[in-house]
Design an enzyme around this catalytic site. Structure first.
Site, PDB file in Angstrom:
ATOM      1  N   LYS A  40       5.536  31.246  65.998  1.00 24.28           N
ATOM      2  CA  LYS A  40       5.826  30.012  65.244  1.00 24.28           C
ATOM      3  C   LYS A  40       7.225  29.482  65.527  1.00 24.28           C
ATOM      4  O   LYS A  40       7.469  28.297  65.385  1.00 24.28           O
ATOM      5  CB  LYS A  40       5.659  30.265  63.742  1.00 24.28           C
ATOM      6  CG  LYS A  40       6.703  31.197  63.174  1.00 24.28           C
ATOM      7  CD  LYS A  40       6.481  31.469  61.698  1.00 24.28           C
ATOM      8  CE  LYS A  40       7.654  32.275  61.158  1.00 24.28           C
ATOM      9  NZ  LYS A  40       7.313  33.179  60.077  1.00 24.28           N
ATOM     10  N   ARG A 135       8.138  36.242  48.057  1.00 19.83           N
ATOM     11  CA  ARG A 135       7.437  35.125  48.681  1.00 19.83           C
ATOM     12  C   ARG A 135       5.952  35.415  48.471  1.00 19.83           C
ATOM     13  O   ARG A 135       5.497  35.412  47.339  1.00 19.83           O
ATOM     14  CB  ARG A 135       7.835  34.952  50.153  1.00 19.83           C
ATOM     15  CG  ARG A 135       7.520  33.538  50.674  1.00 19.83           C
ATOM     16  CD  ARG A 135       7.974  33.310  52.103  1.00 19.83           C
ATOM     17  NE  ARG A 135       7.135  34.018  53.058  1.00 19.83           N
ATOM     18  CZ  ARG A 135       7.318  33.987  54.381  1.00 19.83           C
ATOM     19  NH1 ARG A 135       8.309  33.288  54.888  1.00 19.83           N
ATOM     20  NH2 ARG A 135       6.515  34.657  55.186  1.00 19.83           N
TER      21      ARG A 135
END
Ligand SMILES: *Cc1c(COP(=O)(O)O)cnc(C)c1O
Length: 364
Positions: A40, A135
């Site tokens: 990514k 997260r």
């Protein structure tokens, strides 16, 4: 030569990418850990991803579905992981294109099962446990094991492939023997309950590599999802103090062209207000200095602060959307209009530069 290549250029050295990947894969392999190469950080550019596959990545991992689709269409041959928790609105593509996904929601898992039945396919999942980075993932151990058991017992097409955790991304929590030990402990409990070994116990990202280098990685961890540490390997050296000399830090190089070169005051003239991004710039008055203006800007790299000029005596001063300003007063070389200056970059620069449509990607 390549006079038709338009600047600014992001030059990507594929051999160096391969060497980095090979080195990291071999290091982890020696500890019984396989790697999901996380792509990514450079927008999944297929030519770069290919090097990761060639070097022996067991999986390719990405957070973005649209780019996973492109990689599949490009013909990436190893299993692909989606490492952002899937959106309910992308389940159809998920089942169609993705082999393994990270998950934390019962409702999403049920939807994946339904879609698998529709498409007559199966799908592997890795359940995420939150060890404190707050997260993604489930924080309560009991709830986590119950969800694992639910998948194992009630879902036919969704296969419990493993468990994992993510650290250091949001809460900046450091992976340790203790917190990853807890993940291993939970893995063992689940294995006892389901009467088989989990295929994957995924112990985090680049920030988990120091545990390997220090020989402190809990044995049960058998997978890491590595991005930065394989591509630039700058963070481990600069922020963690590890010796990364075996890794190339110049896999991605920014090349920008000078469009103006003049002597100017280093301090603005007039009443200072705010810059184009709403910030009050802090500018040091160093008198009249020779400066060059380069045709590349925040739109391409987001932050100028950590760009590393490769020419001696060149110093980054500031930037706006489409310009980068460098001080070249102390530069030994006689710079002129049209000259190119190279910069080494950090992860955030790579993320933006690789995705910027105004940047030519040149592979060497
Ligand atoms: C981004 C990401 C990674 C890789 O992070 P690096 O620091 O680049 O190694 C791994 N896992 C998840 C879930 C991620 O979002």
């Amino acid at each position: 030569m390549s006079s038709n290549l338009k600047y600014p250029i992001l030059e990507i050295n594929l051999d160096k990418v391969y060497q980095n990947a090979k080195h990291m894969i071999d290091l982890c392999d020696s500890k019984g850990i396989n790697i999901a190469s996380v792509v990514k950080g450079f927008n999944g550019l297929p030519q770069v991803v290919e090097q990761f596959v060639k070097a022996g990545s067991k999986y390719i991992a990405h957070s973005r579905m649209d780019q996973i689709v492109k990689l599949k269409e490009y013909g990436i041959s190893v299993p692909v992981m989606l490492i952002r928790i899937p959106m309910l609105s992308e389940i159809e593509e998920l089942v169609n294109y993705v082999d393994i996904s990270l998950n934390s929601e019962l409702e999403t898992l049920n939807r994946i099962e339904k879609e698998c039945i529709l498409q007559n396919k199966s799908h592997k999942i890795v359940l995420m446990f939150d060890l404190g980075d707050i997260r993604e993932g489930i924080m309560d151990e009991k709830e986590f094991i119950e969800l694992a058991m639910y998948v194992e017992k009630n879902l036919k097409k969704v296969h419990l492939y493993g468990i994992g955790t993510n650290l250091g991304c949001y809460g900046s929590i450091r992976p340790t023997e203790e917190n990853l030990g807890k993940l291993c402990n939970i893995a063992e409990k689940i294995e006892k309950n389901i009467n088989r070994k989990l295929d994957m116990v995924s112990g985090g990202a680049t920030t988990s590599i120091p545990l390997i280098m220090d020989g402190k990685m809990p044995e049960k961890i058998n997978n890491l999802r590595i991005g930065e540490g394989m591509i630039l390997a700058r963070d481990l050296k600069d922020y963690w103090g590890y010796d990364m000399r075996k890794m190339n830090q110049d896999t991605f190089v920014l090349k920008a062209e000078i469009v103006e070169i003049k002597e100017k005051p280093s301090y603005p003239i007039g009443e200072m207000f705010i810059d184009a991004f709403g910030n009050k710039p802090e500018i040091q008055d160093r008198g009249i200095r020779k400066r060059a203006l380069l045709a590349v800007g925040k739109q391409d790299f987001a932050y100028h602060d950590t760009l590393i000029p490769q020419m001696k005596g060149v110093e980054v001063v500031g930037s706006s959307s489409d310009h980068l300003i460098v001080d070249v007063q102390d530069c030994d070389q006689e710079l002129k209009l049209g000259d190119i200056i190279d910069f080494h970059i950090y992860y955030p620069h790579m993320l933006y530069l690789s995705g910027s449509t105004g940047i030519t990607k040149k592979y060497i």
